[in-house]
Design an enzyme around this catalytic site. Structure first.
Site, PDB file in Angstrom:
ATOM      1  N   ASN A 172      -1.320  16.214  23.590  1.00 22.17           N
ATOM      2  CA  ASN A 172      -1.642  17.637  23.768  1.00 22.17           C
ATOM      3  C   ASN A 172      -2.954  17.838  24.130  1.00 22.17           C
ATOM      4  O   ASN A 172      -4.065  16.885  23.956  1.00 22.17           O
ATOM      5  CB  ASN A 172      -1.490  18.118  22.278  1.00 22.17           C
ATOM      6  CG  ASN A 172      -2.667  18.015  21.275  1.00 22.17           C
ATOM      7  OD1 ASN A 172      -3.449  18.898  21.270  1.00 22.17           O
ATOM      8  ND2 ASN A 172      -2.543  16.793  20.644  1.00 22.17           N
ATOM      9  N   CYS A 225     -10.925  15.149  17.189  1.00 19.55           N
ATOM     10  CA  CYS A 225     -10.098  15.578  18.104  1.00 19.55           C
ATOM     11  C   CYS A 225     -10.844  15.116  19.738  1.00 19.55           C
ATOM     12  O   CYS A 225     -12.039  15.398  19.770  1.00 19.55           O
ATOM     13  CB  CYS A 225     -10.329  17.167  17.822  1.00 19.55           C
ATOM     14  SG  CYS A 225      -9.366  17.857  19.098  1.00 19.55           S
ATOM     15  N   ASN A 256      -6.982   9.735  14.483  1.00 21.29           N
ATOM     16  CA  ASN A 256      -7.014  10.882  15.254  1.00 21.29           C
ATOM     17  C   ASN A 256      -6.237  10.412  16.682  1.00 21.29           C
ATOM     18  O   ASN A 256      -5.915   9.292  16.869  1.00 21.29           O
ATOM     19  CB  ASN A 256      -8.111  11.896  15.442  1.00 21.29           C
ATOM     20  CG  ASN A 256      -8.060  13.229  15.758  1.00 21.29           C
ATOM     21  OD1 ASN A 256      -7.048  13.469  16.778  1.00 21.29           O
ATOM     22  ND2 ASN A 256      -8.426  14.035  14.980  1.00 21.29           N
ATOM     23  N   THR A 257      -6.023  11.501  17.513  1.00 23.43           N
ATOM     24  CA  THR A 257      -5.642  10.962  18.910  1.00 23.43           C
ATOM     25  C   THR A 257      -6.295  10.446  19.740  1.00 23.43           C
ATOM     26  O   THR A 257      -7.574  10.288  19.750  1.00 23.43           O
ATOM     27  CB  THR A 257      -4.990  12.436  19.627  1.00 23.43           C
ATOM     28  OG1 THR A 257      -6.035  13.279  19.699  1.00 23.43           O
ATOM     29  CG2 THR A 257      -3.896  13.003  18.580  1.00 23.43           C
ATOM     30  N   CYS A 291      26.426 -14.889  20.806  1.00 21.60           N
ATOM     31  CA  CYS A 291      25.827 -14.484  22.273  1.00 21.60           C
ATOM     32  C   CYS A 291      26.709 -13.893  22.950  1.00 21.60           C
ATOM     33  O   CYS A 291      27.913 -14.214  23.098  1.00 21.60           O
ATOM     34  CB  CYS A 291      25.472 -16.015  22.858  1.00 21.60           C
ATOM     35  SG  CYS A 291      24.959 -15.810  24.379  1.00 21.60           S
ATOM     36  N   CYS A 315      10.170 -25.495  23.717  1.00 19.29           N
ATOM     37  CA  CYS A 315       9.917 -24.307  23.080  1.00 19.29           C
ATOM     38  C   CYS A 315       8.732 -24.144  21.934  1.00 19.29           C
ATOM     39  O   CYS A 315       8.511 -25.214  21.335  1.00 19.29           O
ATOM     40  CB  CYS A 315      11.337 -24.031  21.860  1.00 19.29           C
ATOM     41  SG  CYS A 315      10.964 -22.298  21.074  1.00 19.29           S
ATOM     42  N   CYS A 320      12.181 -14.636  23.316  1.00 19.88           N
ATOM     43  CA  CYS A 320      13.588 -14.435  23.318  1.00 19.88           C
ATOM     44  C   CYS A 320      14.366 -13.760  22.464  1.00 19.88           C
ATOM     45  O   CYS A 320      15.258 -13.084  22.619  1.00 19.88           O
ATOM     46  CB  CYS A 320      14.309 -16.126  23.620  1.00 19.88           C
ATOM     47  SG  CYS A 320      13.811 -16.981  22.252  1.00 19.88           S
TER      48      CYS A 320
END
Lengths: 455, 427
Positions: free
Chosen positions: B76, B138, B203-204, B346, B382, B388
């Site tokens: 905004n 702001c 804040n933004t 799966c 792994c 995954c």
């Protein structure tokens, strides 16, 4: 004639009338059966696709369209790109999006179906992409390679022939298509239910294919009448046969010549070609015999033309029907009554016109063969349509090439016949009689012809 | 039934869900609708100095849609309230009088002058509001006038203004922090040192949500051009969680109460922020997207979850995740987890394979035997990265399973593979 006799005669007269509906109802009953997706719905549906690796839907598509890729492109508003991904593999992707039994093909393999019985609406997305392309001014996606100077004769301007012709033209060959009918498109033009091919889509698709250039169509040229295979082989560098089936199976009963007993394919063809559907004759009570998509299309369309009572009778059960579950359900929601396990045994006429048809109940014997039970019932009918299958009419070929055990043109994996410069595909060869299979046959044969001509 | 009563900096609200200072809290009409819907409190849209109010432009928001989901992130370029101060004060007074059990915080933004803050506090004190939130966050428009994030980016200013406010009002003072800095602890500590009763964050975030490729301008497009705005909504939640966690675990911040803001969209987000130390929760985008009614599920869901967990009050689980928020160097190098694929669950989409094969460790085997696809983990390859599991569209199909181990807890500092330890060994 006494009043009594007159009313008796009226009673016996078959109740066949045109204009059973209000004028506005025809348009409503024969408009597009599916509402095309708008952008918002299409993007949402596209986002339902998982963009699978080694996607099962691609395997399930006879033309191997890269479905995850075209759907991904829809999700990013690259709709023209999506259309190209489709048409690269299947030049009749627009038509197939309308007529493919997707619930048996791509959508049946969709992992979202496996996951939650909620497959991605691949057919509708394919239509969204191809419709978008056809509406563009720059719809032409393909270019012809430099001319090779070769010319190929194609018999039949249906899906197989058009697909073959387009693929050959892209390679720089010239193509002459000989088509027996006055219009191109084959079953898309003459055989598919009108509400699946609304707004003259079959011709738009043909126009798109021809817009590439290099393809000439000669209508009203039937093999065996105006041209011969030997003549074409002598004149052209190669020949592709895609003339479809041609023959219609008969019931094999007495009285098949009664008025009011027709082939479904013939009635559908006139329904597709007639300018004003209100002029078509429509029986009050109609019986359709058969269990395939033609039977279903026939039953629904005659119902939508205003027949009061439409019964489809099939000699086996729902599982054995050629028509998909989806089609059967669609018939039922169109108020078509489906009766199973009965075969026609007698056509009953009055004054030369069908008035009733007798069926014998059927069942499977201990060996799994279909037999009659010896019990019968009769349905009154003003019209009876035969939709028990078609057959390939090999007569025009004059025995020049081999025919398979099932009575169709014998071909190898590339679609090549037993004659070295003749290929064949579509319904005149073996394989599922689907538009998408015909397109694939034509494509495959074109690749093989191209290779043959390069030598 | 859990008690959701929220206590923060001496202020009590019936539940921890407050509306953040923003368009939804711009005036009495909206605030009353919010209270009627069940919101526990509001931070009134930021008030400015007496005199002509600011003027906003037309075309004010831009948003990110992600895969068809609207408002994943919202941006905004609105300024503070554009209504006269007197009107706001009159409405605030009436609202607080009519809704005494709900929290009403006044958000303030005036120039960095002692008198300006002294004056505004005096005026607003009379409304009966429960406390103040100093808008040092702001990032657009007001910052170009030396306020908002222009203050929040200078710790000395934060400290100074906080001290003034604490001098001129007895009410609790929340300092609202901007995330547009490199280390949130610097401004947070400045606020703590200034005597702040609480901090509100985030804040933004400075943002350009998108470029309109036809206008060739950032969105929202204001007559052909755009300015950067402030980003909020679900997309910023992870950033907000991190900054809240930093403050919650920082000894120098001395357990200062935190009013958490940043993408809080449902009770689950709320529980996470409270677990990471938040006191109250401020919501804006979710309300702007769905309306005030969403607070119903926030309250109900949080309550049901607390019942399931046996937490009777918010204090029972507040901050429970704080001790577990550590630095990378504190992690156990001997911990090992491996992916396990449930082949029955799966659906053969192959997303795990594509992700692992193309972008990770080639630890998934893809087989296609006559169209039957099978994906399985090559356990030795792994590394337990979770990718995954994250891409798998099926719940509980891929599970990360810790390898049982009797190895001791060992940080990188203690790890013999650490070059420093190897050097020590040699010497």
């Amino acid at each position: 004639m006494s009043d009594l006799a007159k009313s008796k005669a009226d009673e016996n007269r078959a109740d066949i009338e045109p204009r059973r509906l209000e004028t506005t109802e025809y348009e409503k009953n024969f408009c597009d059966v599916l509402t095309p997706l708008d952008r918002n719905t299409a993007v949402r549906e596209a986002n339902h696709c998982l963009f699978c690796y080694d996607a099962p839907c691609i395997d399930a598509c006879p033309t191997s369209i890269d479905i995850p890729s075209f759907i991904k492109k829809i999700s990013t508003d690259n709709v023209k790109g999506a259309a190209k991904t489709i048409l690269e593999q299947n030049i009749m992707g627009g038509g197939c999006a309308r007529v493919c039994p997707v619930e048996e093909l791509c959508e049946s393999a969709c992992v979202r179906k496996t996951q939650s019985n909620d497959p991605v609406k691949i057919g509708q997305l394919q239509r969204y992409a191809t419709d978008h392309l056809f509406a563009r001014d720059d719809a032409q996606l393909f270019e012809r390679k430099a001319s090779t100077g070769k010319t190929i004769a194609v018999i039949g301007a249906g899906p197989a022939g058009l697909s073959c012709a387009h693929n050959l033209s892209r390679e720089g060959h010239d193509v002459v298509i000989f088509e027996a009918r006055p219009k191109s498109g084959g079953l898309n033009e003459y055989g598919i239910a009108a509400y699946k091919m609304a707004n003259d889509f079959a011709q738009k698709e043909v126009d798109y294919i021809l817009s590439l250039g290099g393809i000439e169509i000669r209508h009203d040229h039937a093999l065996g009448q105006h041209i011969t295979l030997d003549g074409l082989r002598a004149e052209y560098d190669a020949v592709f046969l895609g003339m479809g089936m041609g023959g219609v199976n008969a019931l094999g009963l007495d009285n098949e010549g009664l008025e009011g007993v027709d082939n479904a394919v013939d009635y559908i063809a006139s329904l597709r070609q007639v300018d004003d559907k209100a002029t078509l004759p429509v029986g009050r009570r109609v019986v359709v015999i058969g269990g395939g998509n033609t039977a279903i299309d026939m039953a629904i369309q005659i119902k939508r033309l205003g027949a009061e009572d439409v019964t489809l009778v099939y000699r086996r059960g729902t599982d054995e029907m050629g028509a998909t579950d989806h089609e059967q359900e669609f018939a039922q929601t169109n108020d078509v009554r489906i009766k199973l396990w009965a075969k026609p045994s007698k056509l009953i006429g009055e004054n030369g016109h069908i008035s009733a048809i007798e069926f014998e109940y059927t069942k499977l014997d201990n060996n799994g063969r279909l037999i009659g039970t010896g019990e019968f019932y009769t349905l009154e009918a003003d019209m009876v349509f035969k939709a028990i299958g078609q057959n390939f009419d090999a007569a025009p070929l004059n025995g020049t090439l081999d025919i398979s055990a099932k009575g169709k043109i014998a071909v190898n994996d590339d679609g090549q016949t037993t004659l070295n410069n003749v290929w064949a595909g579509g319904d005149c060869t073996e394989g599922a009689d689907l538009t998408v299979v015909a397109v694939q046959d034509g494509k495959k044969a074109a690749a093989s012809i191209n290779k043959f001509l390069a030598v | 039934m859990a008690d959701l009563t929220c206590k923060i900096a001496g202020i009590t609200s019936p539940n921890p869900f407050w509306l953040a200072s923003a368009p939804p809290t711009d005036k009495e009409y909206n605030v009353v609708r919010a209270y009627e819907a069940g919101w526990g409190g509001v931070v009134w849209k930021t008030l400015g100095e007496e005199g002509p109010p600011v003027v906003n432009v037309s075309s004010r928001y831009g948003a990110i849609s992600y895969n068809g989901t609207k408002m994943a992130g919202l941006n905004n370029i609105e300024l503070i309230t554009d209504r006269p101060l007197e009107v706001n004060l009159e409405e605030m007074t009436r609202v607080k009088k009519n809704w005494p059990d709900r929290v009403l915080i006044a958000s303030l933004m005036v120039p960095c002058e002692e008198d300006a803050w002294k004056d505004i506090l005096k005026r607003v004190d009379e409304t009966g509001c429960d406390g103040y939130e100093l808008n040092f966050g702001c990032p657009h428009g007001m910052s170009e006038r030396g306020m908002g994030s222009a203050v929040g980016q200078v710790p000395e200013y934060i400290n100074m203004v906080t001290k003034w406010c604490k001098e001129y009002t007895k009410k609790p003072v929340f300092v609202k922090l901007t995330p547009n800095i490199t280390d949130i602890l610097i401004p947070a500590r400045a606020a703590v040192d200034g005597g702040a009763d609480a901090v509100s964050l985030i804040n933004t975030i400075n943002s350009i949500t998108s470029i309109d490729l036809d206008a060739m301008s950032p969105t929202p497009v204001v007559d052909g051009i755009g300015a950067h705005g402030g980003y909020c909504g679900p997309a910023v939640k992870p950033i907000a969680l991190c900054m809240v966690g930093e403050i919650a675990r920082d000894p120098e911040c001395k357990n200062i109460p935190i009013s958490a803001i940043g993408g809080i969209s449902n009770w689950h987000d709320a529980a996470e922020f409270i677990a990471l130390g938040a006191g109250s929760l401020q919501v804006c985008t979710a309300a702007m997207h769905h309306g005030f009614k969403i607070v119903e599920d926030m309250i109900d869901g949080l309550s049901n979850w607390m019942d399931d967990k046996g937490y009777k009050t918010l204090e029972d689980f507040r901050g429970l995740a704080v001790p577990n928020y550590k630095n990378w160097g504190d992690l156990n190098m001997n911990f090992e987890t491996k992916a396990v694929i449930d082949e029955d669950a799966c659906i053969q989409c192959g997303k795990c394979f594509a992700a692992c094969e193309d972008t990770s460790h080639q630890a998934i085997l893809a087989e296609n035997i006559n169209g039957e696809r099978k994906y399985s983990v090559i356990t030795d390859e792994c590394v337990g990265c979770n990718l995954c599991e994250l891409v798998c569209p099926v719940d509980d199909c891929i599970t990360m399973t810790p390898t049982p181990s009797d190895k001791p807890y060992m940080t990188w500092g203690e790890d013999p593979r650490n070059p420093i330890n190897q050097a020590k060994k040699v010497s």
